[in-house]
Each structure stands twice: as structure tokens, then as C-alpha cells.
Design a protein around this motif. Structure first.
Motif, short mmCIF file in Angstrom:
data_model
loop_
_atom_site.label_atom_id
_atom_site.label_comp_id
_atom_site.label_asym_id
_atom_site.label_seq_id
_atom_site.Cartn_x
_atom_site.Cartn_y
_atom_site.Cartn_z
N ASP A 64 0.83 -1.20 0.00
CA ASP A 64 0.00 0.00 0.00
C ASP A 64 0.87 1.25 0.00
N VAL A 65 0.25 2.39 -0.33
CA VAL A 65 0.85 3.70 -0.15
C VAL A 65 -0.06 4.46 0.80
N CYS A 66 0.51 5.00 1.86
CA CYS A 66 -0.32 5.68 2.85
C CYS A 66 0.47 6.81 3.51
N ALA A 67 -0.21 7.60 4.29
CA ALA A 67 0.44 8.65 5.06
C ALA A 67 1.33 8.02 6.12
N PRO A 68 2.46 8.64 6.46
CA PRO A 68 3.38 8.05 7.44
C PRO A 68 2.72 7.67 8.76
N LYS A 69 1.74 8.45 9.20
CA LYS A 69 1.10 8.17 10.48
C LYS A 69 0.03 7.07 10.38
N LYS A 70 -0.23 6.61 9.15
CA LYS A 70 -1.26 5.59 8.97
C LYS A 70 -0.69 4.24 8.52
N VAL A 71 0.61 4.06 8.67
CA VAL A 71 1.22 2.77 8.33
C VAL A 71 0.69 1.71 9.29
N PRO A 72 0.13 0.61 8.78
CA PRO A 72 -0.38 -0.44 9.67
C PRO A 72 0.72 -0.98 10.59
N LYS A 73 0.36 -1.34 11.78
CA LYS A 73 1.32 -1.86 12.76
C LYS A 73 2.03 -3.10 12.22
N GLY A 74 3.36 -3.09 12.31
CA GLY A 74 4.15 -4.23 11.88
C GLY A 74 4.53 -4.21 10.41
N TRP A 75 3.98 -3.28 9.63
CA TRP A 75 4.32 -3.22 8.21
C TRP A 75 5.69 -2.58 8.03
N LEU A 76 6.29 -2.83 6.87
CA LEU A 76 7.66 -2.41 6.59
C LEU A 76 7.68 -1.32 5.54
N GLY A 77 8.43 -0.25 5.81
CA GLY A 77 8.55 0.84 4.85
C GLY A 77 9.57 0.54 3.77
N VAL A 78 9.27 0.98 2.56
CA VAL A 78 10.15 0.77 1.42
C VAL A 78 10.65 2.09 0.86
N LEU A 79 9.75 3.06 0.73
CA LEU A 79 10.11 4.31 0.06
C LEU A 79 9.27 5.45 0.62
N ARG A 80 9.93 6.58 0.89
CA ARG A 80 9.22 7.79 1.29
C ARG A 80 9.11 8.72 0.08
N ALA A 81 7.95 9.31 -0.11
CA ALA A 81 7.73 10.19 -1.26
C ALA A 81 6.67 11.22 -0.88
N ARG A 82 6.16 11.91 -1.89
CA ARG A 82 5.05 12.84 -1.69
C ARG A 82 3.99 12.56 -2.75
N ASP A 83 2.72 12.75 -2.37
CA ASP A 83 1.64 12.50 -3.31
C ASP A 83 1.46 13.68 -4.24
N ASP A 84 0.43 13.63 -5.08
CA ASP A 84 0.21 14.68 -6.08
C ASP A 84 -0.02 16.04 -5.47
N ASP A 85 -0.46 16.07 -4.20
CA ASP A 85 -0.72 17.34 -3.52
C ASP A 85 0.44 17.77 -2.63
N GLY A 86 1.56 17.05 -2.72
CA GLY A 86 2.74 17.40 -1.93
C GLY A 86 2.75 16.87 -0.51
N ARG A 87 1.79 16.05 -0.16
CA ARG A 87 1.75 15.50 1.19
C ARG A 87 2.66 14.28 1.31
N PRO A 88 3.30 14.06 2.47
CA PRO A 88 4.18 12.90 2.65
C PRO A 88 3.41 11.59 2.47
#
Length: 268
Positions: free
Chosen positions: A115-139
């Protein structure tokens, strides 16, 4: 029609290989001709995807007309290792000529594993792969579940040199298993690994994966190499063997090579 067999029932391969194919639709979002239908034998049907070779889009880095065979080669590797990552897959004649025919995976669309989600909404235990910004500039963060069958899929992708593991190619089947689809861009002799499953970089391979790699390596010394030779070149078989040896030697998930994009585009 009789009830369809379970996806991993050996009868599925028989039906895919011998059954009469009836096309009922097309997956329009696919870059290559991807048709949906059923294969039927003696009143038993299996839902399937059919990708005729003549519908393959030419690519600059993969030889024309080889993608269907690479899908079958990936299935053979998955089965030889006992991973069952790839749904049952055959190469055969169909309504539009020779093509890949693969069992359709019924999924629960609410059970996404990437999935792609906001940093504060990453499901518990999931692993991050890449940080970016969406079309509106949000993390935003590209993440995936820490699921044992995804760990297996990540190792499989290294072995087959998967250049196109998108998030949409990871399916949580209704049968409780996780499957990967769309393996036409695999088995190249040059390093082309592009995947969204980078969450375990540097971590040790599990004992189960090491054992499976050992079994696969032994099979590559036997009839598996001959079966793969119907679909990929001798050079590609040798580099496949080298990748297995390399993964066994290091015993850890690799880092991106740095020679090209590490994640396919688009990521889904």
C-alpha cells in the motif's frame, strides 16, 4: 458445470493444458494483451488468464515473443523450490495462437498486502520501502506487510530476477495463500530486479527459504534445466543458477544493485 478444483489441485494443470478455452473478457489495464476466460474439460472449468504471444508489446531489453515462456519458466522455478508463489501456468495453443495460460486467483480486494499511505497511517508491523510525496505534496510511504509468504516471494523475485514486481502483482488469494502474477519480465541474464518488496534488505533468509533454495539448486542439476530450456536461453539458465548460488552464499536479502531503478514504475 462441476465445481472447480482448488487452485493447487494437480487437476488444475491438466485442465489448463488440455481444456477448451473460452474467452469472456479482457483486462484493459494490462500493457500486453491479457484475456480472461475459462478452460474446461469434461464439464469441469477453471477460470484463467490467457496472454497470446502475438499480443506482447515489443520491449527494448527483452527479446520479442519471449514473455509468455518466461512466465512459464517462473512457474517451474516456483514449483521446483516448493514455494507455489506462481499460480498454475502452462504454454499452449489458444484462440489467438500460442500463449501463456494461468489459473485465475480469486482475491479478497480488502486484504491488500502492499500500500501507499500517510506516514502516520502505516499499519502496525508493516515495513517501509520508500518515502515520497503524493500529487498534492503531502508525505506518503510505500509499505508492505511483514508476511511470511511475502518473504518467500521476495526471495523468489531475486532468484528469477523479476523486473516488474508491482504492488498490484501481489494477490491475497481467497484460499489463504499469497500469489504473484505477471512474470513476463523475468530470467534476464543482466541484473534487472525491480520490486516493491524491499522491506527485508540485509536480513537473514529464513531456514525454510534456505532449504527451498537448496532444493531448487539440486533440481537445476537435473531435469529442471531441460524444462527451462524450452522457455529461456542457456545463458539465462546459467545466470539463474548463479543467482541461487549467490543468495545461498550470502544468506541475506540483497540491497538494490544501484545500476537502475529499484522499484518498477508505476509501483502499482
Amino acid at each position: 458445470m462441476n465445481d472447480a478444483p482448488e487452485l493447487r489441485d494437480p487437476e488444475v494443470m491438466t485442465i489448463l493444458g488440455r481444456g477448451r478455452i473460452e474467452i469472456t473478457g479482457r483486462l484493459v489495464a494490462a500493457s500486453n494483451a491479457t484475456l480472461f476466460g475459462t478452460a474446461s474439460v469434461d464439464g469441469v472449468s477453471v477460470k484463467c488468464v490467457y496472454k497470446p504471444v502475438r499480443g506482447e508489446r515489443p520491449l527494448w531489453d527483452f527479446p520479442d515473443g519471449t514473455l509468455a515462456g518466461r512466465e512459464v519458466a517462473s512457474y517451474l522455478v516456483s514449483e521446483a523450490a516448493g514455494w507455489h508463489v506462481v499460480p498454475p501456468t502452462v504454454l499452449r495453443d489458444g484462440p489467438f495462437g500460442t500463449g501463456m495460460v494461468q489459473a485465475w486467483v480469486d482475491t479478497d480486494t480488502t486484504d491488500d498486502l502492499v500500500d501507499v499511505c500517510a506516514p502516520k497511517k502505516v499499519p502496525k508491523g508493516w515495513l517501509g520501502v520508500l518515502r515520497a510525496r503524493d500529487d498534492d505534496g503531502r508525505p506518503a510511504v510505500l509499505v508492505h506487510a511483514d508476511h511470511p509468504e511475502l518473504r518467500t516471494m521476495a526471495a523468489f523475485d531475486v532468484v528469477v530476477n523479476n523486473a516488474d514486481r508491482k504492488g498490484g502483482h501481489v494477490l491475497a488469494g481467497d484460499d489463504g495463500h499469497v500469489y504473484g502474477v505477471d512474470h513476463g519480465l523475468t530470467m534476464h541474464s543482466e541484473d534487472k530486479l525491480r520490486t516493491v518488496l524491499w522491506g527485508w534488505v540485509g536480513e537473514p533468509l529464513t531456514e525454510e527459504i534456505v532449504d527451498a533454495l537448496g532444493m531448487l539448486r539440486a533440481e537445476l542439476e537435473g531435469p529442471l534445466a531441460e524444462r527451462l530450456g524450452d522457455h529461456i536461453t542457456l545463458t539465462e539458465i546459467r545466470t539463474l543458477t548463479d543467482r541461487v548460488d549467490g543468495l545461498l552464499g550470502v544468506g541475506r536479502y540483497p540491497e538494490p544493485s544501484g545500476y537502475g531503478p529499484a522499484i518498477p514504475w508505476p509501483a502499482f
